[in-house]
Design an enzyme around this catalytic site. Structure first.
Site, short mmCIF file in Angstrom:
data_model
loop_
_atom_site.label_atom_id
_atom_site.label_comp_id
_atom_site.label_asym_id
_atom_site.label_seq_id
_atom_site.Cartn_x
_atom_site.Cartn_y
_atom_site.Cartn_z
N ASP A 115 0.81 -1.22 0.00
CA ASP A 115 0.00 0.00 0.00
C ASP A 115 0.84 1.27 0.00
O ASP A 115 2.06 1.23 0.19
CB ASP A 115 -0.97 -0.01 1.19
N HIS A 138 -7.28 -4.80 10.12
CA HIS A 138 -7.02 -4.61 8.69
C HIS A 138 -5.72 -5.29 8.26
O HIS A 138 -4.79 -5.45 9.05
CB HIS A 138 -7.05 -3.13 8.27
N GLU A 175 -9.75 -2.08 5.26
CA GLU A 175 -10.40 -1.82 6.54
C GLU A 175 -11.62 -2.73 6.72
O GLU A 175 -12.05 -3.38 5.76
CB GLU A 175 -10.82 -0.34 6.59
N ASP A 228 -7.67 -2.73 14.21
CA ASP A 228 -9.05 -3.06 13.81
C ASP A 228 -9.11 -4.29 12.91
O ASP A 228 -10.14 -4.58 12.32
CB ASP A 228 -9.71 -1.85 13.12
C1 F6R Z 1 1.34 -1.36 6.05
C2 F6R Z 1 0.12 -2.16 6.19
C3 F6R Z 1 -0.71 -2.10 7.41
C4 F6R Z 1 0.11 -2.29 8.70
C5 F6R Z 1 -0.78 -2.17 9.92
C6 F6R Z 1 0.00 -2.31 11.19
O1 F6R Z 1 1.95 -1.60 4.79
O2 F6R Z 1 -0.19 -2.86 5.28
O3 F6R Z 1 -1.70 -3.08 7.36
O4 F6R Z 1 0.72 -3.55 8.65
O5 F6R Z 1 -1.43 -0.94 9.90
O6 F6R Z 1 0.87 -1.24 11.33
P1 F6R Z 1 2.00 -1.22 12.46
O7 F6R Z 1 2.96 -2.32 12.10
O8 F6R Z 1 2.64 0.11 12.34
O9 F6R Z 1 1.31 -1.47 13.75
#
Ligand code: F6R
Length: 262
Positions: A67, A138, A143, A136
């Site tokens: 992403d 994701h 989401e 959450d």
């Molecule tokens: C980032 C991504 C997100 C993160 C998630 C957790 O490329 O795909 O799904 O893996 O938001 O983020 P952290 O690791 O910062 O808690």
């Protein structure tokens, strides 16, 4: 889903790195799907260490990131382009032309997303997808209520994710873009293997729902229950909500080394 509970993030990241390294050694032109955020940082550090100390070779590896924020230039310090080059790509021998990260400045986002999907297919599909998980549930930026059939597209972040990610923007929520381009859940599920990492008590609820809850679009990561080859690397605090944690430990402890890294 295989759940690997480690005493700390260092051990969990090391175990995940060995899985990635083994794939790259067995298939030097492997296609890796990569994530950003705080969770994979130690995994990337281990891969850099393996590159420096054990000649882990990325020269034929291709990567696709999950992403990117819409509206951030590649050069923006909080863009996922900048993140990946700072924390991994600049320190391994990957060819820049083999790196793919969604372009948050794409003029025609649907056209860009279709091309991203085509590029993944033309590369032969993703051999191993690295995932983190949002509080959450994701994966990528899919989401809650994202379609399980979704492909790469534009999404709107939840307020929770905007709040969670404000820490990367000096704590200023108003600086966090609200839109992103993300691989879809269908794109992620097409990867031949998935490894998810999750650390800390703030991920415990999402991990319990992902591993032991019903498969539901309210917890996007729960779709991994349907993936034929998914491993979840977590530390003790992230495992706090799991009912079968003793069983997962028993399974992993009983495995020979060759099977742990497979
Ligand atoms: C980032 C991504 C997100 C993160 C998630 C957790 O490329 O795909 O799904 O893996 O938001 O983020 P952290 O690791 O910062 O808690």
């Amino acid at each position: 889903m295989e759940v690997i509970i480690s005493p700390d993030t260092e051990t969990a990241s090391g175990a995940a790195a060995r899985v990635v390294a083994r794939l790259v050694r067995e298939k030097p032109n492997a296609v890796l799907g990569l994530a950003t955020g705080s969770t994979p940082l130690k995994l990337y550090r281990k891969l850099i260490q393996l590159h420096n100390e054990e000649e882990l070779d990325f020269s034929e590896v291709t990567t696709f990131n999950l992403d990117e924020y819409v509206g951030l230039e590649k050069e923006h310090p909080q863009s996922y382009h900048a993140f990946m080059w700072e924390h991994l790509f600049s320190q391994i021998n990957i060819k820049p032309e083999n790196v793919h990260i969604p372009d948050g400045m794409a003029k025609d986002i649907p056209v860009f997303c279709a091309a991203y999907e085509r590029a993944i297919a033309e590369a032969g599909g993703i051999d191993l997808q690295v995932l983190g998980i949002g509080s959450d549930g994701h994966i990528g930026f899919n989401e809650p209520t994202s379609s399980f059939a979704s492909r790469t597209r534009i999404k709107t972040l939840t307020q929770q994710t905007v709040q969670d990610n404000a820490r990367f923007f000096d704590g200023d929520e108003s600086q966090v873009p609200h839109h992103c381009i993300t691989m879809g859940i269908g794109t992620i599920m097409d990867a031949k293997r998935c490894i998810m990492l999750a650390f800390g008590e703030e991920k415990a609820e999402a991990i319990a729902a992902t591993v032991e809850g019903p498969v539901a679009s309210m917890v996007p990561a729960s779709i991994l229950q349907h993936h034929p080859n998914a491993k979840v690397f977590i530390d003790n605090p992230a495992a706090a909500g799991l009912k079968l944690s003793d069983y997962y430990r028993w399974v992993y402890d009983g495995k020979p080394d060759w099977q742990r890294d497979a």
